[in-house]
Design a protein around this motif. Structure first.
Motif, PDB file in Angstrom:
ATOM      1  N   GLY A 107      28.473  17.382 104.025  1.00 38.68           N
ATOM      2  CA  GLY A 107      29.206  16.449 104.885  1.00 38.68           C
ATOM      3  C   GLY A 107      30.705  16.459 104.624  1.00 38.68           C
ATOM      4  N   PRO A 108      31.118  16.190 103.393  1.00 34.18           N
ATOM      5  CA  PRO A 108      32.547  16.226 103.096  1.00 34.18           C
ATOM      6  C   PRO A 108      33.189  17.588 103.326  1.00 34.18           C
ATOM      7  CG  PRO A 108      31.397  15.024 101.397  1.00 34.18           C
ATOM      8  CD  PRO A 108      30.353  15.638 102.281  1.00 34.18           C
ATOM      9  N   ALA A 109      32.436  18.670 103.173  1.00 40.20           N
ATOM     10  CA  ALA A 109      33.005  20.002 103.401  1.00 40.20           C
ATOM     11  C   ALA A 109      33.416  20.157 104.865  1.00 40.20           C
ATOM     12  CB  ALA A 109      32.003  21.088 103.010  1.00 40.20           C
ATOM     13  N   PHE A 110      32.577  19.688 105.779  1.00 35.86           N
ATOM     14  CA  PHE A 110      32.936  19.776 107.194  1.00 35.86           C
ATOM     15  C   PHE A 110      34.120  18.871 107.517  1.00 35.86           C
ATOM     16  CE2 PHE A 110      28.631  21.562 107.823  1.00 35.86           C
ATOM     17  CZ  PHE A 110      28.997  22.693 108.520  1.00 35.86           C
ATOM     18  N   VAL A 111      34.151  17.693 106.917  1.00 36.08           N
ATOM     19  CA  VAL A 111      35.290  16.802 107.119  1.00 36.08           C
ATOM     20  C   VAL A 111      36.558  17.454 106.575  1.00 36.08           C
ATOM     21  CG1 VAL A 111      36.289  14.568 106.503  1.00 36.08           C
ATOM     22  CG2 VAL A 111      33.880  14.711 107.133  1.00 36.08           C
ATOM     23  N   ALA A 112      36.459  18.095 105.413  1.00 34.90           N
ATOM     24  CA  ALA A 112      37.613  18.718 104.778  1.00 34.90           C
ATOM     25  C   ALA A 112      38.133  19.920 105.561  1.00 34.90           C
ATOM     26  CB  ALA A 112      37.271  19.129 103.347  1.00 34.90           C
ATOM     27  N   LEU A 113      37.323  20.474 106.454  1.00 35.03           N
ATOM     28  CA  LEU A 113      37.826  21.563 107.293  1.00 35.03           C
ATOM     29  C   LEU A 113      39.054  21.105 108.085  1.00 35.03           C
ATOM     30  CD1 LEU A 113      34.613  23.243 108.764  1.00 35.03           C
ATOM     31  CD2 LEU A 113      36.248  24.225 107.143  1.00 35.03           C
ATOM     32  N   GLY A 114      39.102  19.816 108.382  1.00 34.99           N
ATOM     33  CA  GLY A 114      40.250  19.266 109.099  1.00 34.99           C
ATOM     34  C   GLY A 114      41.541  19.363 108.311  1.00 34.99           C
ATOM     35  N   TYR A 115      41.454  19.470 106.991  1.00 31.04           N
ATOM     36  CA  TYR A 115      42.650  19.645 106.167  1.00 31.04           C
ATOM     37  C   TYR A 115      43.191  21.061 106.280  1.00 31.04           C
ATOM     38  CZ  TYR A 115      41.158  15.359 103.720  1.00 31.04           C
ATOM     39  OH  TYR A 115      40.781  14.094 103.403  1.00 31.04           O
ATOM     40  N   GLY A 116      42.329  21.997 106.680  1.00 29.07           N
ATOM     41  CA  GLY A 116      42.740  23.383 106.829  1.00 29.07           C
ATOM     42  C   GLY A 116      42.943  24.135 105.528  1.00 29.07           C
ATOM     43  N   THR A 117      42.339  23.662 104.448  1.00 27.82           N
ATOM     44  CA  THR A 117      42.504  24.338 103.165  1.00 27.82           C
ATOM     45  C   THR A 117      41.579  25.548 103.080  1.00 27.82           C
ATOM     46  OG1 THR A 117      40.831  23.008 102.050  1.00 27.82           O
ATOM     47  CG2 THR A 117      43.103  22.186 102.011  1.00 27.82           C
ATOM     48  N   LEU A 118      42.036  26.559 102.364  1.00 29.14           N
ATOM     49  CA  LEU A 118      41.235  27.757 102.177  1.00 29.14           C
ATOM     50  C   LEU A 118      39.944  27.432 101.436  1.00 29.14           C
ATOM     51  CD1 LEU A 118      40.947  30.816 102.476  1.00 29.14           C
ATOM     52  CD2 LEU A 118      42.187  31.062 100.309  1.00 29.14           C
ATOM     53  N   ALA A 119      40.006  26.514 100.466  1.00 30.05           N
ATOM     54  CA  ALA A 119      38.816  26.151  99.689  1.00 30.05           C
ATOM     55  C   ALA A 119      37.719  25.585 100.592  1.00 30.05           C
ATOM     56  CB  ALA A 119      39.184  25.139  98.607  1.00 30.05           C
ATOM     57  N   SER A 120      38.072  24.709 101.525  1.00 33.46           N
ATOM     58  CA  SER A 120      37.049  24.125 102.393  1.00 33.46           C
ATOM     59  C   SER A 120      36.481  25.170 103.350  1.00 33.46           C
ATOM     60  CB  SER A 120      37.596  22.927 103.162  1.00 33.46           C
ATOM     61  OG  SER A 120      38.670  23.302 103.991  1.00 33.46           O
ATOM     62  N   VAL A 121      37.325  26.057 103.863  1.00 33.94           N
ATOM     63  CA  VAL A 121      36.852  27.113 104.761  1.00 33.94           C
ATOM     64  C   VAL A 121      35.901  28.048 104.023  1.00 33.94           C
ATOM     65  CG1 VAL A 121      37.566  29.129 106.121  1.00 33.94           C
ATOM     66  CG2 VAL A 121      38.876  27.002 106.267  1.00 33.94           C
ATOM     67  N   LEU A 122      36.289  28.482 102.817  1.00 37.24           N
ATOM     68  CA  LEU A 122      35.421  29.372 102.038  1.00 37.24           C
ATOM     69  C   LEU A 122      34.117  28.694 101.665  1.00 37.24           C
ATOM     70  CD1 LEU A 122      38.016  31.124  99.689  1.00 37.24           C
ATOM     71  CD2 LEU A 122      36.861  32.072 101.699  1.00 37.24           C
ATOM     72  N   PHE A 123      34.179  27.405 101.319  1.00 34.99           N
ATOM     73  CA  PHE A 123      32.956  26.694 100.959  1.00 34.99           C
ATOM     74  C   PHE A 123      32.000  26.626 102.145  1.00 34.99           C
ATOM     75  CE2 PHE A 123      30.183  23.070 100.637  1.00 34.99           C
ATOM     76  CZ  PHE A 123      29.692  23.188  99.361  1.00 34.99           C
TER      77      PHE A 123
END
Length: 150
Positions: A107-123
């Motif tokens: 859940g938080p990983a999809f929310v964090a995609l909005g931050y546009g960080t490489l870590a969230s995209v890779l996760f």
């Protein structure tokens, strides 16, 4: 109509993750870092979020399961068995290790995609690959196949 309701529920969940800060992996990792307790920088807020979620789910399930049928469905889809098999041990263990290493859960990983960080995209990419691999493995091995609850 049910898709719109499910979408609204997802938005509320995502907003809760943002408001609580649980979409920030550093906050999660600071909770899991036991050395931070000694240093005085430990953040117990995740514990309170979890307790709130468990209490809400406990009360919610008690109320919902008293109904004859779900509000937006014909029948409840509940497990037919209480057996503990290797999947019930291995799956959560892999989830916990991944959460502890990355600071994300789905859940938080999809929310964090909005931050546009490489870590969230890779996760999220790694999570999707893992989900596809788990599904393929379950379909290949009948003993690990997902049971049908319908």
């Amino acid at each position: 109509m049910s898709v719109l309701i499910q979408f609204a529920i997802g938005l509320i969940f995502g907003a809760g993750l943002l408001i609580s800060g649980m979409s920030n992996p550093a906050k999660v990792l600071n909770f899991l870092d036991l050395a931070a307790i000694r240093a005085g920088s430990w953040d117990p807020s995740l514990m309170f979020v979890m307790l709130g979620a468990v209490a809400t789910a406990f009360i919610g399930f008690r109320m919902v399961l008293k109904r004859q049928r779900p509000l937006l469905g014909d029948t409840f889809h509940l497990p037919a068995s209480n057996d503990i098999d290797p999947r019930i041990i291995i799956g959560p263990a892999i989830f916990g290790v991944g959460w502890g290493l990355a600071g994300f859960c789905p859940g938080p990983a999809f929310v964090a995609l909005g931050y546009g960080t490489l870590a969230s995209v890779l996760f999220v990419i790694a999570m999707m690959i893992g989900m596809a691999a788990a599904r393929a493995l379950a379909e290949r091995q009948p003993t690990l196949a997902t049971p049908s609850y319908e």
